[in-house]
Scaffold this motif. Sequence first.
Motif, short mmCIF file in Angstrom:
data_model
loop_
_atom_site.label_atom_id
_atom_site.label_comp_id
_atom_site.label_asym_id
_atom_site.label_seq_id
_atom_site.Cartn_x
_atom_site.Cartn_y
_atom_site.Cartn_z
N TYR A 29 0.83 -1.20 0.00
CA TYR A 29 0.00 0.00 0.00
C TYR A 29 0.87 1.26 0.00
O TYR A 29 1.87 1.31 0.73
CB TYR A 29 -0.87 0.06 1.27
N PRO A 30 0.48 2.28 -0.77
CA PRO A 30 1.13 3.59 -0.60
C PRO A 30 0.56 4.23 0.66
O PRO A 30 -0.66 4.25 0.86
CB PRO A 30 0.71 4.36 -1.86
N VAL A 31 1.41 4.72 1.55
CA VAL A 31 0.95 5.29 2.83
C VAL A 31 1.73 6.58 3.12
O VAL A 31 2.78 6.83 2.54
CB VAL A 31 1.15 4.30 4.00
N SER A 32 1.18 7.37 4.05
CA SER A 32 1.85 8.63 4.38
C SER A 32 2.00 8.86 5.87
O SER A 32 2.76 9.73 6.28
CB SER A 32 1.09 9.81 3.76
N ASP A 33 1.28 8.10 6.72
CA ASP A 33 1.43 8.32 8.16
C ASP A 33 1.14 7.04 8.95
O ASP A 33 0.57 6.08 8.42
CB ASP A 33 0.54 9.47 8.64
N ILE A 34 1.52 7.05 10.21
CA ILE A 34 1.41 5.86 11.08
C ILE A 34 -0.05 5.46 11.31
O ILE A 34 -0.37 4.27 11.33
CB ILE A 34 2.09 6.13 12.44
N GLU A 35 -0.92 6.43 11.48
CA GLU A 35 -2.33 6.12 11.74
C GLU A 35 -2.95 5.36 10.58
O GLU A 35 -3.72 4.42 10.77
CB GLU A 35 -3.11 7.43 12.00
#
Length: 203
Positions: A29-35
Amino acid sequence: MEADSYITIKSFSQGIYKEKGSRFIASAYPVSDIEEIRTIIDNIRKEYHDARHHCYAYMIGYERITWRVNDDGEPSGTAGRPILGQINSFGLTNILIVVTRYFGGTLLGVSGLIQAYKSAAASAIGNSEIVSYTVQEFYEISFPYISLNTLMKMLKEEGIGQSEQSFDLECKMRINFRLSARDRILMKLSRIEGLKYRFIETV
């Protein structure tokens, strides 16, 4: 890659590796933050609730210094590290890979597990589209209307992005430009009469 550029995957992708009856499903998955990462992992645990392990690794940020691995019950170093190894091998960031294992009844041993998790992660990356981005800084600027023409000429010359514009006696605008151009752009902005700027975020 330049200092303010990075590569990641464009969208969700999946790969599968099978070994001695065990099935390893790798979800990238492309992600941007821990949450966001926590939510995805929780959803995978629910979707594949009958699987034995959900091992993962992630890397976040264009500087590639925020990362984590998790073996989820597999022998230490046999799952999360091999997954991260593939992320590093491709030089990716802002990515999460979760490998879900359905046990086939035959033990694979340490080397077998390492190879399986590595191969599953590589399969997911191989099935994805890799894209390149530049890191952008966003600022809010305010300036008198009399300085509009000077500003617009500079923005056009530098290829600076613009949004949320309002033109009155006191004008406001949101602008963005690549991180590596920051010093030059801010110097030019400071020379425009009556202009003030406020940093918003780096993306």
